[in-house]
Write a protein that holds these residues in place. Structure first.
Motif, PDB file in Angstrom:
ATOM      1  N   SER A  27      66.062  76.982  16.528  1.00 42.40           N
ATOM      2  CA  SER A  27      65.169  76.506  15.466  1.00 42.40           C
ATOM      3  C   SER A  27      64.229  75.420  15.968  1.00 42.40           C
ATOM      4  CB  SER A  27      65.987  75.994  14.276  1.00 42.40           C
ATOM      5  OG  SER A  27      66.693  77.048  13.663  1.00 42.40           O
ATOM      6  N   THR A  28      64.770  74.449  16.695  1.00 44.87           N
ATOM      7  CA  THR A  28      63.927  73.374  17.218  1.00 44.87           C
ATOM      8  C   THR A  28      62.926  73.910  18.233  1.00 44.87           C
ATOM      9  OG1 THR A  28      65.709  71.764  16.892  1.00 44.87           O
ATOM     10  CG2 THR A  28      63.931  71.145  18.388  1.00 44.87           C
ATOM     11  N   THR A  29      63.380  74.817  19.086  1.00 43.84           N
ATOM     12  CA  THR A  29      62.484  75.381  20.105  1.00 43.84           C
ATOM     13  C   THR A  29      61.372  76.203  19.468  1.00 43.84           C
ATOM     14  OG1 THR A  29      64.263  75.437  21.758  1.00 43.84           O
ATOM     15  CG2 THR A  29      62.357  76.860  22.147  1.00 43.84           C
ATOM     16  N   THR A  30      61.720  77.083  18.527  1.00 47.20           N
ATOM     17  CA  THR A  30      60.695  77.931  17.911  1.00 47.20           C
ATOM     18  C   THR A  30      59.749  77.120  17.035  1.00 47.20           C
ATOM     19  OG1 THR A  30      62.245  78.506  16.122  1.00 47.20           O
ATOM     20  CG2 THR A  30      62.070  80.037  17.973  1.00 47.20           C
ATOM     21  N   GLU A  31      60.281  76.140  16.329  1.00 43.51           N
ATOM     22  CA  GLU A  31      59.424  75.286  15.496  1.00 43.51           C
ATOM     23  C   GLU A  31      58.433  74.531  16.371  1.00 43.51           C
ATOM     24  OE1 GLU A  31      58.045  74.735  12.196  1.00 43.51           O
ATOM     25  OE2 GLU A  31      60.176  74.725  11.649  1.00 43.51           O
ATOM     26  N   THR A  32      58.928  73.957  17.457  1.00 48.27           N
ATOM     27  CA  THR A  32      58.064  73.208  18.371  1.00 48.27           C
ATOM     28  C   THR A  32      57.026  74.116  19.023  1.00 48.27           C
ATOM     29  OG1 THR A  32      59.835  71.626  18.848  1.00 48.27           O
ATOM     30  CG2 THR A  32      58.034  71.753  20.436  1.00 48.27           C
ATOM     31  N   LEU A  33      57.460  75.290  19.460  1.00 47.96           N
ATOM     32  CA  LEU A  33      56.550  76.230  20.115  1.00 47.96           C
ATOM     33  C   LEU A  33      55.452  76.679  19.152  1.00 47.96           C
ATOM     34  CD1 LEU A  33      56.026  77.824  22.737  1.00 47.96           C
ATOM     35  CD2 LEU A  33      57.503  79.632  21.820  1.00 47.96           C
ATOM     36  N   SER A  34      55.819  76.920  17.912  1.00 44.77           N
ATOM     37  CA  SER A  34      54.840  77.323  16.905  1.00 44.77           C
ATOM     38  C   SER A  34      53.819  76.218  16.651  1.00 44.77           C
ATOM     39  CB  SER A  34      55.560  77.687  15.601  1.00 44.77           C
ATOM     40  OG  SER A  34      54.637  77.946  14.568  1.00 44.77           O
ATOM     41  N   ILE A  35      54.294  74.997  16.535  1.00 45.15           N
ATOM     42  CA  ILE A  35      53.393  73.866  16.289  1.00 45.15           C
ATOM     43  C   ILE A  35      52.457  73.654  17.477  1.00 45.15           C
ATOM     44  CG2 ILE A  35      53.306  71.361  15.952  1.00 45.15           C
ATOM     45  CD1 ILE A  35      56.060  71.664  14.512  1.00 45.15           C
ATOM     46  N   ALA A  36      52.999  73.743  18.683  1.00 43.66           N
ATOM     47  CA  ALA A  36      52.200  73.494  19.884  1.00 43.66           C
ATOM     48  C   ALA A  36      51.130  74.560  20.101  1.00 43.66           C
ATOM     49  CB  ALA A  36      53.106  73.410  21.110  1.00 43.66           C
ATOM     50  N   THR A  37      51.440  75.811  19.738  1.00 43.31           N
ATOM     51  CA  THR A  37      50.524  76.919  20.026  1.00 43.31           C
ATOM     52  C   THR A  37      49.693  77.365  18.827  1.00 43.31           C
ATOM     53  OG1 THR A  37      52.208  78.585  19.493  1.00 43.31           O
ATOM     54  CG2 THR A  37      52.099  77.798  21.783  1.00 43.31           C
ATOM     55  N   GLY A  38      50.139  77.016  17.631  1.00 45.98           N
ATOM     56  CA  GLY A  38      49.450  77.487  16.435  1.00 45.98           C
ATOM     57  C   GLY A  38      49.826  78.907  16.043  1.00 45.98           C
ATOM     58  N   ILE A  39      50.785  79.499  16.750  1.00 40.25           N
ATOM     59  CA  ILE A  39      51.253  80.854  16.421  1.00 40.25           C
ATOM     60  C   ILE A  39      52.314  80.749  15.326  1.00 40.25           C
ATOM     61  CG2 ILE A  39      52.387  82.930  17.307  1.00 40.25           C
ATOM     62  CD1 ILE A  39      51.316  82.184  20.089  1.00 40.25           C
ATOM     63  N   PRO A  40      52.202  81.510  14.244  1.00 36.92           N
ATOM     64  CA  PRO A  40      53.164  81.396  13.143  1.00 36.92           C
ATOM     65  C   PRO A  40      54.601  81.670  13.586  1.00 36.92           C
ATOM     66  CG  PRO A  40      51.253  82.683  12.472  1.00 36.92           C
ATOM     67  CD  PRO A  40      51.139  82.492  13.959  1.00 36.92           C
ATOM     68  N   ARG A  41      55.524  80.964  12.968  1.00 33.33           N
ATOM     69  CA  ARG A  41      56.956  81.153  13.222  1.00 33.33           C
ATOM     70  C   ARG A  41      57.565  81.945  12.072  1.00 33.33           C
ATOM     71  NH1 ARG A  41      61.252  77.907  11.159  1.00 33.33           N
ATOM     72  NH2 ARG A  41      63.198  78.065  12.365  1.00 33.33           N
ATOM     73  N   ASN A  63      59.868  89.322   6.723  1.00 27.73           N
ATOM     74  CA  ASN A  63      59.062  88.249   7.303  1.00 27.73           C
ATOM     75  C   ASN A  63      58.309  88.670   8.562  1.00 27.73           C
ATOM     76  OD1 ASN A  63      59.985  86.570   5.279  1.00 27.73           O
ATOM     77  ND2 ASN A  63      61.608  85.662   6.521  1.00 27.73           N
ATOM     78  N   GLU A  64      58.813  89.700   9.252  1.00 29.84           N
ATOM     79  CA  GLU A  64      58.165  90.141  10.485  1.00 29.84           C
ATOM     80  C   GLU A  64      57.244  91.340  10.279  1.00 29.84           C
ATOM     81  OE1 GLU A  64      61.796  88.634  13.435  1.00 29.84           O
ATOM     82  OE2 GLU A  64      61.450  90.774  13.131  1.00 29.84           O
ATOM     83  N   SER A  65      57.138  91.804   9.047  1.00 32.47           N
ATOM     84  CA  SER A  65      56.249  92.935   8.754  1.00 32.47           C
ATOM     85  C   SER A  65      54.848  92.416   8.457  1.00 32.47           C
ATOM     86  CB  SER A  65      56.793  93.740   7.567  1.00 32.47           C
ATOM     87  OG  SER A  65      58.048  94.296   7.876  1.00 32.47           O
ATOM     88  N   CYS A  66      54.230  91.856   9.472  1.00 26.93           N
ATOM     89  CA  CYS A  66      52.907  91.263   9.294  1.00 26.93           C
ATOM     90  C   CYS A  66      52.032  91.618  10.491  1.00 26.93           C
ATOM     91  CB  CYS A  66      53.014  89.742   9.161  1.00 26.93           C
ATOM     92  SG  CYS A  66      53.787  88.932  10.579  1.00 26.93           S
ATOM     93  N   ASP A  67      50.746  91.567  10.269  1.00 30.78           N
ATOM     94  CA  ASP A  67      49.808  91.803  11.361  1.00 30.78           C
ATOM     95  C   ASP A  67      49.670  90.527  12.191  1.00 30.78           C
ATOM     96  OD1 ASP A  67      49.289  94.396  10.492  1.00 30.78           O
ATOM     97  OD2 ASP A  67      47.730  93.708   9.101  1.00 30.78           O
ATOM     98  N   GLY A  68      49.254  90.686  13.414  1.00 38.36           N
ATOM     99  CA  GLY A  68      49.002  89.524  14.245  1.00 38.36           C
ATOM    100  C   GLY A  68      50.235  89.021  14.965  1.00 38.36           C
ATOM    101  N   SER A  69      50.075  87.883  15.597  1.00 35.69           N
ATOM    102  CA  SER A  69      51.124  87.316  16.433  1.00 35.69           C
ATOM    103  C   SER A  69      52.152  86.535  15.611  1.00 35.69           C
ATOM    104  CB  SER A  69      50.504  86.378  17.473  1.00 35.69           C
ATOM    105  OG  SER A  69      49.565  87.057  18.282  1.00 35.69           O
ATOM    106  N   PHE A  70      53.356  86.432  16.153  1.00 36.82           N
ATOM    107  CA  PHE A  70      54.361  85.538  15.577  1.00 36.82           C
ATOM    108  C   PHE A  70      55.398  85.186  16.634  1.00 36.82           C
ATOM    109  CE2 PHE A  70      56.097  89.776  14.264  1.00 36.82           C
ATOM    110  CZ  PHE A  70      57.319  89.730  14.929  1.00 36.82           C
ATOM    111  N   ILE A  71      56.105  84.093  16.368  1.00 36.82           N
ATOM    112  CA  ILE A  71      57.251  83.669  17.177  1.00 36.82           C
ATOM    113  C   ILE A  71      58.465  83.743  16.265  1.00 36.82           C
ATOM    114  CG2 ILE A  71      58.336  81.748  18.404  1.00 36.82           C
ATOM    115  CD1 ILE A  71      55.401  80.745  18.940  1.00 36.82           C
ATOM    116  N   SER A  72      59.439  84.568  16.631  1.00 36.86           N
ATOM    117  CA  SER A  72      60.593  84.783  15.769  1.00 36.86           C
ATOM    118  C   SER A  72      61.780  83.930  16.204  1.00 36.86           C
ATOM    119  CB  SER A  72      60.998  86.259  15.782  1.00 36.86           C
ATOM    120  OG  SER A  72      62.121  86.475  14.949  1.00 36.86           O
ATOM    121  N   ASP A  73      62.337  83.200  15.257  1.00 36.26           N
ATOM    122  CA  ASP A  73      63.562  82.423  15.474  1.00 36.26           C
ATOM    123  C   ASP A  73      64.736  83.394  15.369  1.00 36.26           C
ATOM    124  OD1 ASP A  73      65.808  80.841  15.330  1.00 36.26           O
ATOM    125  OD2 ASP A  73      64.967  79.408  13.914  1.00 36.26           O
ATOM    126  N   GLY A  74      65.182  83.910  16.517  1.00 34.00           N
ATOM    127  CA  GLY A  74      66.168  84.979  16.523  1.00 34.00           C
ATOM    128  C   GLY A  74      65.451  86.316  16.519  1.00 34.00           C
TER     129      GLY A  74
END
Length: 262
Positions: free
Chosen positions: A25-39, A80-91
């Motif tokens: 959770s901490t890694t994905t949250e941080t990665l999302s914030i740093a890159t702007g890619i949705p989590r 939550n993952e049925s979306c267009d575009g990029s994402f970072i999945s926690d798990g």
């Protein structure tokens, strides 16, 4: 453009893998914030249990309730993952299935004491085989979805002890088995994957480098904000009256009744 398996891609669907308590959770949250890619993520077991099994912790669930919990989390991920575009999945969609198979091997309540685990083993006589068949079927479904959905995986290894809170399996053999199984499954999917360890800063920096991810904030600032968000989410959950009720001491009869259900 992102770098995935040696190719440049317009989008990236990146799954961050790892067993309980490795800092997903901490890694994905941080990665999302740093890159702007949705989590994206599924609600935690503790959040779902407030409605699915009020007053119970994960360690007190029987096999049917565990299947219900796993199915509900799978539903969350699919939505939550049925979306267009990029994402970072926690798990990822394979996680709950892997946890289920590990429980079948170690015991459905792996963090419990020897007596409770022994009682559960006896209670499961004659019921375990159908559950194994069911989990095998679910495994085929989630692995196929993972192959079609994700572009790549990053696996976070076990590097430190897990907090004992009564809601997560605290058996280290279970944790080791689920970690090994997750990595084996990820490797068998045929998708690009990397194992990334270290501090949160080291992990996030390495993942950004591996996939040539853009950055909209420094990693240091992203870590501070990510840790704040994770801490705030945990605090809200732990202040919930129904969560507190689940943590109260159970009567002896209630403990026995839980133990006798497989």
């Amino acid at each position: 453009m992102y770098l995935v398996g040696g190719r440049r891609c317009d989008t990236i669907k990146l799954a961050i893998s790892g067993t309980y308590g490795v800092g997903k959770s901490t890694t994905t949250e941080t990665l999302s914030i740093a890159t702007g890619i949705p989590r994206t993520h599924a609600l935690t077991s503790r959040e779902l249990l407030i409605d699915l099994a009020p007053g119970k912790t994960v360690m007190e669930l029987n096999s049917i309730e565990l299947l219900q919990l796993g199915t509900r989390r799978f539903e969350e991920r699919v939505a939550n993952e049925s979306c267009d575009g990029s994402f970072i999945s926690d798990g990822s969609v394979v996680h709950e299935w892997v946890y289920g198979t590990a429980r079948m091997a170690v015991g459905i309540n792996p963090g419990a004491g020897f007596l409770l685990r022994s009682i559960k083993t006896l209670a499961g006589v004659g019921r375990k085989a159908p559950l194994l068949e069911y989990t095998d079927i679910i495994g085929d479904i989630v692995k196929e979805r993972a192959r079609r959905l994700y572009d790549a995986y990053v696996h976070l290894p076990v590097e430190f002890p897990m907090k004992t809170d009564g809601h997560r399996p605290v058996s280290e053999p279970f944790r080791k088995l689920s970690d090994d199984t997750l990595l084996e499954v990820v490797a068998d999917l045929g998708l690009p994957y990397e194992v990334v360890g270290g501090t949160v800063h080291e992990r996030v920096t390495r993942i950004i480098e591996l996939f040539d991810l853009p950055t909209v904030m420094s990693v240091e600032d992203a870590i501070a904000e990510g840790e704040r968000r994770v801490a705030a989410a945990t605090a809200v959950l732990e202040q919930d009256d129904r969560f507190k009720a689940a943590q109260r001491q159970k009567s002896l009869w209630r403990k026995i009744s839980y133990a006798m259900r497989y």
